[in-house]
Design an enzyme around this catalytic site. Structure first.
Site, mmCIF file in Angstrom:
data_model
loop_
_atom_site.group_PDB
_atom_site.id
_atom_site.type_symbol
_atom_site.label_atom_id
_atom_site.label_comp_id
_atom_site.label_asym_id
_atom_site.label_seq_id
_atom_site.Cartn_x
_atom_site.Cartn_y
_atom_site.Cartn_z
ATOM 1 C CB CYS A 4 21.357 0.256 -26.620
ATOM 2 S SG CYS A 4 22.319 -1.319 -26.255
ATOM 3 C CB CYS A 7 19.060 -1.944 -28.440
ATOM 4 S SG CYS A 7 18.667 -2.377 -26.511
ATOM 5 C CG ASP A 30 33.441 -9.639 -29.133
ATOM 6 O OD1 ASP A 30 32.950 -9.264 -27.917
ATOM 7 O OD2 ASP A 30 34.045 -8.818 -29.863
ATOM 8 C CG ASN A 87 34.191 -7.366 -18.732
ATOM 9 O OD1 ASN A 87 34.831 -8.020 -17.944
ATOM 10 N ND2 ASN A 87 34.425 -7.474 -19.897
ATOM 11 N N GLY A 93 35.754 -2.677 -17.196
ATOM 12 C CA GLY A 93 36.043 -2.697 -18.593
ATOM 13 C C GLY A 93 34.794 -2.731 -19.332
ATOM 14 C CB THR A 95 33.162 -1.154 -23.818
ATOM 15 O OG1 THR A 95 32.966 -2.178 -24.315
ATOM 16 C CG2 THR A 95 34.739 -0.967 -23.440
ATOM 17 C CG HIS A 98 22.030 -4.586 -24.014
ATOM 18 N ND1 HIS A 98 21.029 -4.091 -24.776
ATOM 19 C CD2 HIS A 98 21.962 -5.706 -23.697
ATOM 20 C CE1 HIS A 98 20.032 -5.238 -24.921
ATOM 21 N NE2 HIS A 98 20.805 -6.219 -24.328
ATOM 22 C CG HIS A 100 27.927 -7.788 -23.104
ATOM 23 N ND1 HIS A 100 27.681 -6.403 -22.632
ATOM 24 C CD2 HIS A 100 29.247 -7.831 -22.955
ATOM 25 C CE1 HIS A 100 28.703 -5.945 -22.651
ATOM 26 N NE2 HIS A 100 29.879 -6.702 -22.683
ATOM 27 C CG HIS A 102 32.652 -11.345 -22.887
ATOM 28 N ND1 HIS A 102 33.362 -10.736 -24.208
ATOM 29 C CD2 HIS A 102 32.192 -10.111 -22.017
ATOM 30 C CE1 HIS A 102 33.201 -9.257 -23.886
ATOM 31 N NE2 HIS A 102 32.462 -8.922 -22.788
HETATM 32 P P1 AMP Z 1 32.592 -5.280 -22.609
HETATM 33 O O1 AMP Z 1 33.923 -4.825 -22.685
HETATM 34 O O2 AMP Z 1 32.635 -6.334 -21.723
HETATM 35 O O3 AMP Z 1 31.539 -4.103 -22.689
HETATM 36 O O4 AMP Z 1 32.367 -6.181 -24.127
HETATM 37 C C1 AMP Z 1 31.777 -5.588 -25.141
HETATM 38 C C2 AMP Z 1 32.267 -6.398 -26.388
HETATM 39 O O5 AMP Z 1 31.427 -6.078 -27.224
HETATM 40 C C3 AMP Z 1 33.616 -6.253 -26.982
HETATM 41 O O6 AMP Z 1 34.380 -7.523 -26.859
HETATM 42 C C4 AMP Z 1 33.377 -5.787 -28.393
HETATM 43 O O7 AMP Z 1 34.356 -6.431 -29.033
HETATM 44 C C5 AMP Z 1 32.014 -6.311 -28.595
HETATM 45 N N1 AMP Z 1 31.446 -5.435 -29.619
HETATM 46 C C6 AMP Z 1 31.068 -4.247 -29.719
HETATM 47 N N2 AMP Z 1 30.359 -4.201 -30.950
HETATM 48 C C7 AMP Z 1 30.152 -5.148 -31.378
HETATM 49 C C8 AMP Z 1 29.510 -5.374 -32.737
HETATM 50 N N3 AMP Z 1 28.774 -4.598 -33.582
HETATM 51 N N4 AMP Z 1 29.318 -6.794 -32.952
HETATM 52 C C9 AMP Z 1 29.816 -7.703 -32.173
HETATM 53 N N5 AMP Z 1 30.560 -7.513 -31.148
HETATM 54 C C10 AMP Z 1 30.619 -6.226 -30.554
HETATM 55 ZN ZN ZN Z 2 20.331 -2.318 -25.275
#
Ligand code: AMP
Ligand code: ZN
Length: 114
Positions: A4, A7, A30, A87, A93, A95, A98, A100, A102
């Site tokens: 992850c 993580c 982000d 999300n 959406g 992605t 884990h 989170h 925003h």
């Molecule tokens: P979601 O699409 O809601 O799952 O949001 C995942 C978010 O994580 C996206 O806005 C990505 O730009 C962000 N993200 C992915 N990898 C990283 C990273 N290494 N550091 C900071 N943000 C990240």
């Molecule tokens: Zn995790």
């Protein structure tokens, strides 16, 4: 969870632009900002999504929002307004699997979102 990405950020295995950390949560910028202020607030415990949350997480969820409020003030978006987004699942959406939150601010945010 070993594969992850969040993580790995929590465990300092990959870098991030950290904004805040305590024993329960961490917040960082982000990597692909959608607004002048775009941070993520995540629990340190690996929880895949809101779908995996239950009564035991009530205190944690409350804590996340208190931290969010505090960070909004620190980042200067309290007065003008900001949006907290989660999300959950494929069609929303999500992605990173884990959970989170925003936090977006620093510009006018369209509603409803696309
Ligand atoms: P979601 O699409 O809601 O799952 O949001 C995942 C978010 O994580 C996206 O806005 C990505 O730009 C962000 N993200 C992915 N990898 C990283 C990273 N290494 N550091 C900071 N943000 C990240
Ligand atoms: Zn995790």
């Amino acid at each position: 969870m070993s594969d992850c990405i969040f993580c790995k950020i929590i465990n300092n295995e990959i870098p991030c632009e950290k904004i805040y950390e305590d024993d329960k949560v961490i917040s960082f910028k982000d990597i692909s900002p959608a607004a002048p202020v775009h941070i993520l607030i995540i629990p340190k415990k690996h929880i895949t999504s809101i779908n995996e949350m239950s009564e035991e997480h009530i205190e944690l969820i409350g804590h996340i929002f208190v931290v969010a409020k505090m960070l909004a003030k620190q980042l200067g978006i309290s007065e003008n307004g900001y949006r907290i987004v989660n999300n959950c699942g494929e069609q929303a959406g999500q992605t990173v699997k884990h959970v989170h939150f925003h936090m977006l601010g620093g510009r006018n945010l369209n509603w409803p979102p696309g």
